[in-house]
Design an enzyme around this catalytic site. Structure first.
Site, PDB file in Angstrom:
ATOM      1  N   HIS A 300       0.739  -1.312  -0.124  1.00 24.87           N
ATOM      2  CA  HIS A 300       0.099   0.131   0.057  1.00 24.87           C
ATOM      3  C   HIS A 300       0.992   1.299  -0.137  1.00 24.87           C
ATOM      4  O   HIS A 300       0.529   2.173  -0.849  1.00 24.87           O
ATOM      5  CB  HIS A 300      -0.986  -0.196   1.146  1.00 24.87           C
ATOM      6  CG  HIS A 300      -1.906   1.181   1.286  1.00 24.87           C
ATOM      7  ND1 HIS A 300      -3.221   1.086   1.308  1.00 24.87           N
ATOM      8  CD2 HIS A 300      -1.500   2.372   1.743  1.00 24.87           C
ATOM      9  CE1 HIS A 300      -3.516   2.454   1.604  1.00 24.87           C
ATOM     10  NE2 HIS A 300      -2.705   3.137   1.848  1.00 24.87           N
ATOM     11  N   GLU A 301       1.915   1.395   1.002  1.00 25.51           N
ATOM     12  CA  GLU A 301       2.639   2.581   1.065  1.00 25.51           C
ATOM     13  C   GLU A 301       3.483   2.546  -0.118  1.00 25.51           C
ATOM     14  O   GLU A 301       3.860   3.777  -0.671  1.00 25.51           O
ATOM     15  CB  GLU A 301       3.404   2.394   2.256  1.00 25.51           C
ATOM     16  CG  GLU A 301       2.602   2.401   3.559  1.00 25.51           C
ATOM     17  CD  GLU A 301       1.733   3.456   3.785  1.00 25.51           C
ATOM     18  OE1 GLU A 301       1.846   4.661   3.200  1.00 25.51           O
ATOM     19  OE2 GLU A 301       0.643   3.465   4.326  1.00 25.51           O
ATOM     20  N   HIS A 304       2.012   4.497  -3.095  1.00 26.25           N
ATOM     21  CA  HIS A 304       2.043   6.072  -2.939  1.00 26.25           C
ATOM     22  C   HIS A 304       3.111   6.830  -3.580  1.00 26.25           C
ATOM     23  O   HIS A 304       3.012   7.975  -3.608  1.00 26.25           O
ATOM     24  CB  HIS A 304       1.748   6.225  -1.388  1.00 26.25           C
ATOM     25  CG  HIS A 304       0.509   6.305  -0.794  1.00 26.25           C
ATOM     26  ND1 HIS A 304      -0.688   6.545  -1.537  1.00 26.25           N
ATOM     27  CD2 HIS A 304       0.025   5.691   0.458  1.00 26.25           C
ATOM     28  CE1 HIS A 304      -1.637   6.357  -0.879  1.00 26.25           C
ATOM     29  NE2 HIS A 304      -1.391   5.906   0.398  1.00 26.25           N
ATOM     30  N   ASP A 315      -5.549   7.995  -2.029  1.00 28.40           N
ATOM     31  CA  ASP A 315      -6.453   7.287  -1.110  1.00 28.40           C
ATOM     32  C   ASP A 315      -7.770   7.591  -1.317  1.00 28.40           C
ATOM     33  O   ASP A 315      -8.568   8.550  -0.689  1.00 28.40           O
ATOM     34  CB  ASP A 315      -6.167   7.281   0.556  1.00 28.40           C
ATOM     35  CG  ASP A 315      -4.901   6.617   1.006  1.00 28.40           C
ATOM     36  OD1 ASP A 315      -4.608   5.404   0.425  1.00 28.40           O
ATOM     37  OD2 ASP A 315      -4.044   7.239   1.471  1.00 28.40           O
TER      38      ASP A 315
END
Length: 467
Positions: A300-301, A304, A315
């Site tokens: 997920h990170e 980004h 998000d």
């Protein structure tokens, strides 16, 4: 209570109209200028029922999160704040806001603290997306929000005077000195797992199940599959470099933005990733479909971070129900879509929820009653029908009882949960409970008079998008 085919068809049409709430749940955001780059947002519950939602990564979050998008000449201005991954359950009360219908709250913030507006001139401000709703301190679904479009004329001199929310740190090493001992071991294992899981997801995006891919990215076009595969391949590569890639990794929080609800966060403008204390309480790899763990938190990170694969993701929809409600283009730009897809590929989750994850009422809301379509929402009137099944609340006992493979209801004369085989036996509300209404799907609707007929349909009520 027999009805003709024509009456059945008419009532089915009426049912379809009535199944939608009078005012669908949503938040309306009104943006206005306080002075120069300082903005006020008024958040209003425009729906017809009280809602509780997570205000982290949203208005009222004190951290420098992305509350609005800024555009100059139709090009988005780079965001220089943080993007957080939140825990999905065990949320603290301080992370939640409850609004009655029509109620509002206000939040003021300075957009120059998380964007470089020193150029001045015209800037357009707007926002939209989904905010998680919560029940029993667990994310249980989502509601949409959107704002007006605000046009500003930014004074460059005043914008320069606004301090940046994030102060630059010494980033000479890729995995920082905060990663030693046990935390270094945890991070190394998490990176290896993230590399493996992201790599498998990249392969699945390229040539795996089209149905599973479409569940998360709403398309099976070659271009979209290639784009998803390329980002996941880049994430796998970054994780496998173990500190030699484009990101700088912190095993503790140098900026002070972690709290009891945040797993990790990313500074996209500097490609920095920070683990919070909560990260170390997660499993290395979860066995739960759509669950959270250390490996998918890293995935997920890393999505980004534009240094991993540009541009970095946003998000836009948090959690399974919100992420799978996005359009194909928005899913491509949503961090949780990649983490959830990677988890689904790794655990072969296709079809386990079918998008019908509901409340079971006996534990935390949002759980799926495995192997059945038996679901409860625990939140509204008895007699609601959950789509894809004819299993309902009885309203007299505890929610969460399963009536698998039948249209089993309470008969009110003996023990609850008895089966009336070969019929669709329901309450009719006019005489003794447990009477049989053959050849129809007679049920309570919870909103009007009991005993109404909803023929040839699954009557659906409920004012929230269920998780």
């Amino acid at each position: 209570m027999k009805i003709t085919a024509l009456a059945s068809a008419i009532l089915a049409v009426v049912h379809g109209a009535l199944a939608l709430p009078a005012r669908a749940p949503a938040l309306d955001i009104t943006l206005s200028q306080v002075n120069n780059t300082r903005i006020k947002a008024v958040v209003k519950n425009s729906g017809s029922e009280k809602i509780t939602f997570v205000h982290l990564n949203f208005f009222n979050d004190p951290s420098p999160v992305k509350k609005v998008s800024l555009y100059r000449n139709a090009t988005e201005v780079e965001f220089t704040g943080i993007k957080q991954r939140l825990r999905s359950d065990g949320l603290s009360n301080e992370a939640l806001t409850t609004l009655a219908p029509g109620a509002t709250y206000e939040d003021e913030f300075d957009i120059a603290s998380t964007a470089n507006l020193t150029q001045g001139g015209p800037v357009t401000v707007r926002t939209q997306g989904f905010v998680p709703i919560a029940m029993n301190n667990k994310i249980a679904g989502y509601i949409p929000y959107s704002s007006n479009e605000l046009e500003l004329e930014v004074d460059a001199v005043k914008a320069v005077a606004v301090p940046a929310s994030i102060k630059p740190l010494d980033r000479r090493t890729k995995i920082t000195s905060s990663c030693t001992g046990d935390r270094a071991a945890v991070l190394n294992t998490a990176l290896r797992n993230a590399a493996s899981i992201a790599g498998k997801a990249a392969n699945a995006a390229s040539s795996g199940s089209s149905a599973l891919f479409a569940e998360y990215f709403k398309s099976t076009s070659g271009n979209i599959r290639s784009a998803v595969a390329a980002r996941l391949k880049a994430v796998a590569s970054e994780a496998s470099l173990n500190g030699g890639g484009s990101t700088t990794y912190y095993c503790s929080d140098p900026y002070g933005y972690c709290d009891s609800n945040v797993l990790a966060y990313t500074l996209p403008s500097t490609n920095e990733v920070v683990n919070c204390e909560l990260f170390y309480t997660l499993q290395e790899v979860t066995n739960d479909c759509h669950g959270q763990d250390q490996a998918t938190t890293i995935i997920h990170e890393f999505t980004h971070a534009p240094g991993v694969y540009p541009p970095g993701t946003e998000d836009l929809g948090y959690g399974y129900s919100a992420a799978t409600a996005l359009s194909a283009n928005n899913a491509l730009n949503n961090a949780d879509s990649y983490a959830l897809f990677a988890n689904a590929v790794y655990l072969n989750c296709q079809g386990q929820t079918g998008g019908q994850t509901m409340w079971d009422g006996n534990s935390q809301p949002g759980q799926t009653a495995p192997g059945t379509q038996t679901m409860w929402d625990g939140n509204s009137q008895p007699g609601q029908t959950e789509p894809g099944t004819q299993t309902m609340w009885d309203g007299n006992s505890q929610p969460g009882q399963t009536e698998p493979g039948t249209q089993t209801m309470w008969d009110g004369n003996s023990q609850p949960g008895q089966t009336e085989p070969g019929t669709q036996t329901m309450w009719d509300g006019n005489s003794q409970p447990g009477q049989t209404e053959p050849c129809t799907q007679t049920m309570w609707d919870g909103s009007s008079e009991p005993g109404q007929t909803e023929p040839d349909a699954h009557t659906t009520w409920g004012n929230f998008y269920q998780a």
